[in-house]
Design a protein around this motif. Structure first.
Motif, PDB file in Angstrom:
ATOM      1  N   MET A  20       0.853  -1.121   0.058  1.00  0.00           N
ATOM      2  CA  MET A  20      -0.003  -0.077  -0.215  1.00  0.00           C
ATOM      3  C   MET A  20       0.992   1.213  -0.084  1.00  0.00           C
ATOM      4  SD  MET A  20      -3.111  -0.794   2.417  1.00  0.00           S
ATOM      5  CE  MET A  20      -4.031   0.542   2.412  1.00  0.00           C
ATOM      6  N   THR A  21       1.460   1.388  -1.216  1.00  0.00           N
ATOM      7  CA  THR A  21       2.404   2.512  -1.284  1.00  0.00           C
ATOM      8  C   THR A  21       2.171   3.595  -2.513  1.00  0.00           C
ATOM      9  OG1 THR A  21       3.742   1.245  -2.691  1.00  0.00           O
ATOM     10  CG2 THR A  21       4.230   1.021  -0.331  1.00  0.00           C
ATOM     11  N   TYR A  22       2.980   4.415  -2.570  1.00  0.00           N
ATOM     12  CA  TYR A  22       2.718   5.618  -3.398  1.00  0.00           C
ATOM     13  C   TYR A  22       2.681   5.033  -5.012  1.00  0.00           C
ATOM     14  CZ  TYR A  22       3.763   9.434  -6.588  1.00  0.00           C
ATOM     15  OH  TYR A  22       3.654  10.443  -7.578  1.00  0.00           O
ATOM     16  N   GLU A  23       3.338   4.055  -5.473  1.00  0.00           N
ATOM     17  CA  GLU A  23       3.350   3.517  -6.620  1.00  0.00           C
ATOM     18  C   GLU A  23       2.173   2.789  -7.030  1.00  0.00           C
ATOM     19  OE1 GLU A  23       6.180   0.153  -7.228  1.00  0.00           O
ATOM     20  OE2 GLU A  23       6.402  -0.158  -5.263  1.00  0.00           O
ATOM     21  N   PHE A  24       1.179   2.288  -5.966  1.00  0.00           N
ATOM     22  CA  PHE A  24      -0.043   1.743  -6.254  1.00  0.00           C
ATOM     23  C   PHE A  24      -1.005   2.479  -5.728  1.00  0.00           C
ATOM     24  CE2 PHE A  24       3.102  -1.667  -5.488  1.00  0.00           C
ATOM     25  CZ  PHE A  24       3.129  -2.484  -7.044  1.00  0.00           C
ATOM     26  N   ILE A  52       3.888  -0.358   3.763  1.00  0.00           N
ATOM     27  CA  ILE A  52       2.794   0.747   3.579  1.00  0.00           C
ATOM     28  C   ILE A  52       3.644   2.056   3.988  1.00  0.00           C
ATOM     29  CG2 ILE A  52       2.399   0.628   6.185  1.00  0.00           C
ATOM     30  CD1 ILE A  52      -0.372   1.386   5.495  1.00  0.00           C
ATOM     31  N   ASP A  53       3.034   2.912   3.261  1.00  0.00           N
ATOM     32  CA  ASP A  53       3.799   4.265   3.528  1.00  0.00           C
ATOM     33  C   ASP A  53       2.673   5.458   3.626  1.00  0.00           C
ATOM     34  OD1 ASP A  53       2.609   5.049   0.722  1.00  0.00           O
ATOM     35  OD2 ASP A  53       4.345   5.286  -0.154  1.00  0.00           O
ATOM     36  N   LEU A  54       3.086   6.734   3.643  1.00  0.00           N
ATOM     37  CA  LEU A  54       1.957   7.780   4.074  1.00  0.00           C
ATOM     38  C   LEU A  54       0.518   7.657   3.038  1.00  0.00           C
ATOM     39  CD1 LEU A  54       1.987   9.538   6.230  1.00  0.00           C
ATOM     40  CD2 LEU A  54       3.094  11.440   4.782  1.00  0.00           C
ATOM     41  N   CYS A  55       1.005   7.307   1.755  1.00  0.00           N
ATOM     42  CA  CYS A  55      -0.559   7.150   0.810  1.00  0.00           C
ATOM     43  C   CYS A  55      -1.077   6.212   1.483  1.00  0.00           C
ATOM     44  CB  CYS A  55       0.072   6.815  -0.557  1.00  0.00           C
ATOM     45  SG  CYS A  55       1.113   8.423  -1.298  1.00  0.00           S
ATOM     46  N   GLY A  56      -0.657   4.906   1.707  1.00  0.00           N
ATOM     47  CA  GLY A  56      -1.266   3.759   2.324  1.00  0.00           C
ATOM     48  C   GLY A  56      -1.860   4.385   3.664  1.00  0.00           C
ATOM     49  N   ILE A  57      -1.331   4.954   4.236  1.00  0.00           N
ATOM     50  CA  ILE A  57      -2.022   5.548   5.657  1.00  0.00           C
ATOM     51  C   ILE A  57      -3.171   6.332   5.349  1.00  0.00           C
ATOM     52  CG2 ILE A  57      -1.722   7.031   7.785  1.00  0.00           C
ATOM     53  CD1 ILE A  57      -0.454   4.287   7.974  1.00  0.00           C
TER      54      ILE A  57
END
Length: 112
Positions: A20-24, A52-57
């Motif tokens: 769940m990251t920026y690229e997806f 997970i990154d901030l986009c996933g959050i």
């Protein structure tokens, strides 16, 4: 990143797997919004999320507003704890700074 839409009686089950990251982000956001439009009651399973990154959050926030998160992976759990701790510390820091530097308007009105 995979998302599995599993039609079930009710509620509708949405399972996200992988990153769940920026690229997806755009792809996941589209799938989440599509599920939100189609189904009133969602259960979200994040137990297979590996990164997970901030986009996933951000997506987790969207998912929480649309349904109920029923399972999380250790990666999601840790990211959520870190974010909450950071936000809580930042809020406390702002409160201390504003109290020391500027008295509240309510206290100023009471002294007059």
């Amino acid at each position: 990143m995979n998302s599995l839409l599993q039609p079930n009686e009710s509620p509708f089950q949405l399972k996200l797997e992988g990153k769940m990251t920026y690229e997806f982000y755009r792809e996941l956001e589209d799938r989440v919004i599509d599920a939100m439009r189609r189904y009133k009651n969602l259960e979200v399973d994040l137990s297979e999320v590996s990164e997970i990154d901030l986009c996933g959050i951000h997506l987790i926030g969207l998912l929480q507003s649309a349904g109920r998160i029923v399972a999380v992976s250790p990666v999601v759990e840790e990211a959520s704890k870190r974010l909450f701790t950071t936000l809580h510390a930042a809020a406390l820091g702002r409160a201390k700074r504003s109290y020391r530097g500027n008295p509240s308007p309510v206290s100023e009105m009471r002294t007059k």
